[in-house]
Design a protein around this motif. Structure first.
Motif, PDB file in Angstrom:
ATOM      1  N   HIS A  41       0.830  -1.202   0.000  1.00  0.00           N
ATOM      2  CA  HIS A  41       0.000   0.000   0.000  1.00  0.00           C
ATOM      3  C   HIS A  41       0.868   1.258   0.000  1.00  0.00           C
ATOM      4  O   HIS A  41       0.634   2.191  -0.794  1.00  0.00           O
ATOM      5  CB  HIS A  41      -0.909  -0.022   1.229  1.00  0.00           C
ATOM      6  CG  HIS A  41      -1.718   1.217   1.397  1.00  0.00           C
ATOM      7  ND1 HIS A  41      -2.761   1.536   0.566  1.00  0.00           N
ATOM      8  CD2 HIS A  41      -1.624   2.224   2.319  1.00  0.00           C
ATOM      9  CE1 HIS A  41      -3.302   2.682   0.956  1.00  0.00           C
ATOM     10  NE2 HIS A  41      -2.624   3.117   2.025  1.00  0.00           N
TER      11      HIS A  41
ATOM     12  N   LEU B 262      -7.724   5.006   6.119  1.00  0.00           N
ATOM     13  CA  LEU B 262      -7.184   4.416   4.901  1.00  0.00           C
ATOM     14  C   LEU B 262      -7.836   5.014   3.657  1.00  0.00           C
ATOM     15  O   LEU B 262      -7.139   5.312   2.667  1.00  0.00           O
ATOM     16  CB  LEU B 262      -7.404   2.899   4.938  1.00  0.00           C
ATOM     17  CG  LEU B 262      -6.945   2.110   3.714  1.00  0.00           C
ATOM     18  CD1 LEU B 262      -5.423   2.174   3.581  1.00  0.00           C
ATOM     19  CD2 LEU B 262      -7.397   0.646   3.810  1.00  0.00           C
TER      20      LEU B 262
ATOM     21  N   GLN C  97      -7.534  -2.705   1.934  1.00  0.00           N
ATOM     22  CA  GLN C  97      -6.207  -2.165   1.633  1.00  0.00           C
ATOM     23  C   GLN C  97      -5.632  -2.781   0.363  1.00  0.00           C
ATOM     24  O   GLN C  97      -5.100  -2.082  -0.508  1.00  0.00           O
ATOM     25  CB  GLN C  97      -5.278  -2.416   2.820  1.00  0.00           C
ATOM     26  CG  GLN C  97      -3.902  -1.796   2.668  1.00  0.00           C
ATOM     27  CD  GLN C  97      -3.008  -2.122   3.837  1.00  0.00           C
ATOM     28  OE1 GLN C  97      -2.837  -3.291   4.182  1.00  0.00           O
ATOM     29  NE2 GLN C  97      -2.444  -1.110   4.473  1.00  0.00           N
TER      30      GLN C  97
END
Length: 407
Positions: free
Chosen positions: A217, A287, A323
């Motif tokens: 990520h 996120l 994610q």
């Protein structure tokens, strides 16, 4: 009166074959074996000397074999005790023959019967015991005792031989039990080492998944911002400064995450609980915001009333699914709008879905599909399932269902 050697296979039934196998059946004596053999020799010799005295000085003398042959055969029987470990069955049968003409060999004969009972199977033991009982019967016929009948004397012989055989078989059973317990202990230790090794491999695989989920990520964010700077060198200085700041922050966070994951590798955790960094479902908004600041168009839909009630392991798996979906969308479909949906309730399960349109021309960012494989394994271990692939509408969809037990 027993040695330390393990039980060996039975000898063949023929005496010449028994004698021929002697060299192959040789056993090296230990210090304990020497002590036991010396004691057996002294016991047999002492019993023989007592029988010589009793037969010569008894109050009611009974018929007995001639003194000289009796003593010679008794002495030979005592000497044969030193070879009882190598040829127990042949020597025991020979002493049964000696017993017909020698009363001083009875002690050595009992020791040999005991040795056979300890080291041989029941069929061989029965043969040797029958031979000694027959020898006692023949001796009672040749030298009858006027004080008791023939059958009483034979009964006493059977009782004595039976007691010696029972004692020897008890020792054999105890030795086999000890060997069995020792073998089980060794096998249990080997299985424990195998379980430890398997647990170590599982822990390494778990840490590898964590490292992939965390770093993929961050590095994809770095790639996006670095690509923007590469293709727009004439961008305003504020945008360049903002992109550089995001790159610096992402690189710093990636190093921090990598340091924490490597710390897990160095720590010797006593339990199987996952170590840091371990996010939960409450971290999803952060996120999503991070991805939006990187330029992604993310539509976030949360249908769960209270995300704090989601179990930690289920929330962690859901977070990793989102994610990985965002990372794949950023790598393979840059600029495409991404839809993220989380739904579920206790008792029905938790559903996570990440969907984005397919992009024909996408930059070549390295990827081997290990993230989706890790997500599938993570969902399976949690008791759920994960599906991914192209839909009929032309979108790429990652759909996961995770069990959420009722309280």
């Amino acid at each position: 009166m027993s040695g330390t050697e393990a039980p060996r296979p039975d000898y063949p039934w023929l005496l010449p074959a028994l004698l021929a196998n002697g060299e192959e059946d040789r056993v090296r004596r230990s210090a304990r074996d020497w002590v036991i053999d010396v004691l057996c020799f002294l016991l047999a010799s002492g019993f023989g000397a007592c029988m010589v005295y009793v037969t010569g000085h008894g109050v009611h003398p009974a018929p007995h074999p001639p003194r000289m042959p009796d003593v010679i055969l008794g002495a030979a029987s005592c000497l044969l005790i030193w070879w009882r470990r190598r040829w127990p069955v042949p020597i025991a049968l020979a002493l049964a023959v000696f017993g017909v003409l020698s009363v001083t060999s009875v002690g050595a004969a009992a020791i040999l019967v005991f040795t056979v009972a300890v080291h041989r199977r029941f069929r061989t033991v029965a043969l040797v015991a029958a031979a000694h009982i027959a020898s006692g019967g023949v001796y009672a016929v040749l030298y009858p005792d006027p004080r008791e009948s023939y059958w009483v004397g034979l009964l006493w012989t059977v009782i004595v031989i039976g007691a010696v055989v029972a004692w020897g078989m008890f020792v054999r059973a105890r030795r086999q039990l000890v060997l069995s317990l020792r073998d089980r202990a060794v096998r249990a230790e080997s299985e424990q080492q195998l379980r430890v090794e398997q647990a170590r491999h599982q822990e390494r695989a778990r840490i590898a998944r964590e490292m992939h989920d965390v770093l993929a990520h961050r590095i994809s964010l770095l790639s996006v911002h670095a690509g923007a700077l590469e293709f727009r060198p004439d961008a305003p200085s504020e945008e360049i400064a903002q992109a550089a700041g995001v790159i610096r922050a992402s690189a710093h966070q990636a190093l921090q995450d990598l340091r924490e994951v490597i710390g897990v590798l160095r720590d010797d955790a006593s339990d199987g609980a996952p170590e840091r960094p371990q996010p939960s479902l409450t971290d999803l908004p952060a996120l999503i915001d991070e991805s939006r600041r990187a330029g992604m168009a993310v539509r976030w839909e949360n249908r769960i009333r209270d995300v704090t009630k989601v179990p930690a392991n289920i929330g962690r798996s859901a977070y990793r699914t989102v994610q990985e979906g965002l990372t794949n969308a950023r790598k393979h479909a840059p600029g495409a709008a991404v839809q993220v949906m989380v739904d579920g309730a206790a008792g029905t399960g938790l559903t996570v879905e990440v969907r984005n349109p397919m992009v024909k021309a996408a930059p070549e960012i390295p990827g081997a599909g290990a993230g989706l494989i890790g997500l599938t394994e993570r969902a399976t271990l949690a008791g759920g399932r994960l599906e991914h692939g192209r839909t009929r509408q032309g979108d790429f969809r990652v759909h996961a269902w995770l069990p959420w037990p009722a309280p």
